[in-house]
Motif scaffolding. Sequence first.
Motif, PDB file in Angstrom:
ATOM      1  N   ILE A  40      38.656  50.070 -16.669  1.00  0.00           N
ATOM      2  CA  ILE A  40      37.981  50.646 -15.510  1.00  0.00           C
ATOM      3  C   ILE A  40      36.481  50.384 -15.578  1.00  0.00           C
ATOM      4  N   VAL A  41      35.886  50.628 -16.734  1.00  0.00           N
ATOM      5  CA  VAL A  41      34.439  50.449 -16.878  1.00  0.00           C
ATOM      6  C   VAL A  41      34.065  48.972 -16.796  1.00  0.00           C
ATOM      7  N   ASP A  42      34.851  48.094 -17.417  1.00  0.00           N
ATOM      8  CA  ASP A  42      34.598  46.650 -17.315  1.00  0.00           C
ATOM      9  C   ASP A  42      34.575  46.202 -15.853  1.00  0.00           C
ATOM     10  N   THR A  43      35.540  46.680 -15.085  1.00  0.00           N
ATOM     11  CA  THR A  43      35.624  46.301 -13.674  1.00  0.00           C
ATOM     12  C   THR A  43      34.496  46.924 -12.874  1.00  0.00           C
ATOM     13  N   ALA A  44      34.099  48.145 -13.228  1.00  0.00           N
ATOM     14  CA  ALA A  44      32.972  48.791 -12.555  1.00  0.00           C
ATOM     15  C   ALA A  44      31.694  47.987 -12.753  1.00  0.00           C
ATOM     16  N   VAL A  45      31.471  47.494 -13.963  1.00  0.00           N
ATOM     17  CA  VAL A  45      30.296  46.665 -14.235  1.00  0.00           C
ATOM     18  C   VAL A  45      30.357  45.384 -13.409  1.00  0.00           C
ATOM     19  N   ALA A  46      31.531  44.780 -13.329  1.00  0.00           N
ATOM     20  CA  ALA A  46      31.683  43.544 -12.551  1.00  0.00           C
ATOM     21  C   ALA A  46      31.366  43.785 -11.070  1.00  0.00           C
ATOM     22  N   ILE A  47      31.796  44.928 -10.546  1.00  0.00           N
ATOM     23  CA  ILE A  47      31.501  45.262  -9.143  1.00  0.00           C
ATOM     24  C   ILE A  47      30.001  45.397  -8.934  1.00  0.00           C
ATOM     25  N   ILE A  48      29.345  46.123  -9.831  1.00  0.00           N
ATOM     26  CA  ILE A  48      27.900  46.335  -9.698  1.00  0.00           C
ATOM     27  C   ILE A  48      27.150  45.017  -9.825  1.00  0.00           C
ATOM     28  N   ASP A  49      27.541  44.182 -10.785  1.00  0.00           N
ATOM     29  CA  ASP A  49      26.870  42.894 -10.965  1.00  0.00           C
ATOM     30  C   ASP A  49      26.991  42.025  -9.717  1.00  0.00           C
ATOM     31  N   ALA A  50      28.144  42.085  -9.068  1.00  0.00           N
ATOM     32  CA  ALA A  50      28.388  41.218  -7.916  1.00  0.00           C
ATOM     33  C   ALA A  50      27.859  41.793  -6.603  1.00  0.00           C
ATOM     34  N   GLU A  51      27.945  43.141  -6.456  1.00  0.00           N
ATOM     35  CA  GLU A  51      27.680  43.736  -5.146  1.00  0.00           C
ATOM     36  C   GLU A  51      26.619  44.828  -5.146  1.00  0.00           C
ATOM     37  N   LEU A  53      24.887  48.598  -7.033  1.00  0.00           N
ATOM     38  CA  LEU A  53      25.346  49.916  -7.469  1.00  0.00           C
ATOM     39  C   LEU A  53      26.075  50.685  -6.374  1.00  0.00           C
ATOM     40  N   ASP A  54      25.614  50.562  -5.134  1.00  0.00           N
ATOM     41  CA  ASP A  54      26.232  51.317  -4.044  1.00  0.00           C
ATOM     42  C   ASP A  54      27.673  50.892  -3.780  1.00  0.00           C
ATOM     43  N   ALA A  55      28.044  49.698  -4.239  1.00  0.00           N
ATOM     44  CA  ALA A  55      29.416  49.217  -4.031  1.00  0.00           C
ATOM     45  C   ALA A  55      30.407  49.875  -4.976  1.00  0.00           C
ATOM     46  N   LEU A  72      43.021  56.689 -10.438  1.00  0.00           N
ATOM     47  CA  LEU A  72      41.763  56.545 -11.161  1.00  0.00           C
ATOM     48  C   LEU A  72      41.199  57.895 -11.590  1.00  0.00           C
ATOM     49  N   TYR A  73      41.397  58.910 -10.748  1.00  0.00           N
ATOM     50  CA  TYR A  73      40.861  60.232 -11.078  1.00  0.00           C
ATOM     51  C   TYR A  73      41.527  60.840 -12.316  1.00  0.00           C
ATOM     52  N   ARG A  74      42.641  60.279 -12.736  1.00  0.00           N
ATOM     53  CA  ARG A  74      43.249  60.741 -13.989  1.00  0.00           C
ATOM     54  C   ARG A  74      42.447  60.264 -15.199  1.00  0.00           C
ATOM     55  N   HIS A  75      41.620  59.239 -14.992  1.00  0.00           N
ATOM     56  CA  HIS A  75      40.840  58.666 -16.091  1.00  0.00           C
ATOM     57  C   HIS A  75      39.367  59.029 -16.016  1.00  0.00           C
ATOM     58  N   VAL A  76      38.842  59.166 -14.822  1.00  0.00           N
ATOM     59  CA  VAL A  76      37.421  59.476 -14.634  1.00  0.00           C
ATOM     60  C   VAL A  76      37.296  60.400 -13.434  1.00  0.00           C
ATOM     61  N   ALA A  77      36.484  61.452 -13.574  1.00  0.00           N
ATOM     62  CA  ALA A  77      36.481  62.518 -12.576  1.00  0.00           C
ATOM     63  C   ALA A  77      35.626  62.234 -11.353  1.00  0.00           C
ATOM     64  N   SER A  78      34.652  61.329 -11.456  1.00  0.00           N
ATOM     65  CA  SER A  78      33.730  61.129 -10.343  1.00  0.00           C
ATOM     66  C   SER A  78      32.979  59.810 -10.506  1.00  0.00           C
ATOM     67  N   VAL A  79      32.311  59.415  -9.425  1.00  0.00           N
ATOM     68  CA  VAL A  79      31.453  58.235  -9.487  1.00  0.00           C
ATOM     69  C   VAL A  79      30.292  58.482 -10.447  1.00  0.00           C
ATOM     70  N   GLU A  80      29.814  59.736 -10.504  1.00  0.00           N
ATOM     71  CA  GLU A  80      28.716  60.065 -11.420  1.00  0.00           C
ATOM     72  C   GLU A  80      29.122  59.798 -12.871  1.00  0.00           C
ATOM     73  N   VAL A 125      20.388  49.034 -13.203  1.00  0.00           N
ATOM     74  CA  VAL A 125      19.084  49.652 -13.458  1.00  0.00           C
ATOM     75  C   VAL A 125      18.860  50.926 -12.642  1.00  0.00           C
ATOM     76  N   PRO A 126      19.199  50.970 -11.330  1.00  0.00           N
ATOM     77  CA  PRO A 126      18.978  52.207 -10.578  1.00  0.00           C
ATOM     78  C   PRO A 126      19.788  53.405 -11.083  1.00  0.00           C
ATOM     79  N   ALA A 127      20.819  53.154 -11.880  1.00  0.00           N
ATOM     80  CA  ALA A 127      21.630  54.255 -12.412  1.00  0.00           C
ATOM     81  C   ALA A 127      21.005  54.899 -13.640  1.00  0.00           C
ATOM     82  N   LEU A 128      19.992  54.265 -14.230  1.00  0.00           N
ATOM     83  CA  LEU A 128      19.416  54.763 -15.475  1.00  0.00           C
ATOM     84  C   LEU A 128      18.820  56.163 -15.361  1.00  0.00           C
TER      85      LEU A 128
END
Length: 210
Positions: A40-51, A53-55, A72-80, A125-128
């Motif tokens: 999930i996290v690997d794919t999240a990074v790929a989405i951010i790199d391509a599109e 943070l808002d994507a 997905l919510y069974r693995h991670v509770a929120s976008v935050e 970077v904007p997520a830092l």
Amino acid sequence: MSQAVDDLAPEPGSAAWWAAHADRLARRRPRTGGLTIERIVDTAVAIIDAEGLDALTVRNLAARFETSSATLYRHVASVEELRVLVVDHVLGEVRIPGDSVSAAERVVALGLELRRVLLAHPGVVPALPAAPLLGPNAQRGAEAGFASLLALGLPEEEAVPAYLALIDFVLGSVFFDSASGVHGRTLGIDGDDVVASGLHTFLHGLARAD
């Protein structure tokens, strides 16, 4: 009742949240070929790199796995929470310098490594600011930087703010370069050289203060 439960949940990225996250990972029983937090996290990074943070939304992420948001919510509770995990995952790319160089060179190398990694993932970077650097990879870098400053002879009470000041300096260069898209060329000088000079100057100032 659900609101009360949410109010009791630790803030994503806090020390308590990371402890609970580590406990969940230790107790999980992943299925072969099943969805994992790592995937999930690997794919999240790929989405951010391509599109950008808002994507990064649960719906967009679920579509990548051809599954539902509920899964997905069974693995991670929120976008935050996802953003916190993404930031620490990216920090895992920082290469910690070895002991073959001086303590001062280790500090400079660590700062340049952090800069390199974040400039390779400008969308992250904007997520830092919303992701306290308390995850395992962030702590690994902090321990290396703190140890190097102690090796320079700084007492603990000075090494901690010195390390934080150095990180603020590096992050400032990253925010500026990410926003400008220039990646640090100032008056024809490479941005890495500018940052390295600043780090050396800061360390020289610390030595003179002693």
